[in-house]
Design a protein around this motif. Sequence first.
Motif: not given
Length: 124
Positions: A50-54, A71-80
């Motif tokens: 994830l890239t914040a704002g993307g 909403p922030f930069s990071g790495e997705v770990t799980e989806t619902n």
Amino acid sequence: MPIPTDRQYTAEHEWVLVDGDVATVGITEFAANALGDVVYVSLPEPGSTLTAGGVCGEVESTKSVSDLFAPFSGEVTETNADVEADPSLVNASPFERGWLFRARIEAADGLLDPAAYAALTDNA
């Protein structure tokens, strides 16, 4: 309209609940009501960055299709998976069962506290 005080918010009407370095993300009741009946969600894949704002997904309702912004930069770990199978959970339980994805936070700036989000929705 209740605004839970245990999380942070974005100007794009998403909520972020942080637990350690992982955050759960969903859309607010305000957004769910504005969208109308949600009929489809496209969520970021686990492992994606994830890239914040993307743009990281879409929420489609009977009224419109809206981009989902990271909403922030990071790495997705799980989806619902429950929401993917039954998108109406976004409307029925936006702050609980209707969460969208979880991600490990690398950087989060510019999130709103509940009071700031309440002020934003009062002016919307």
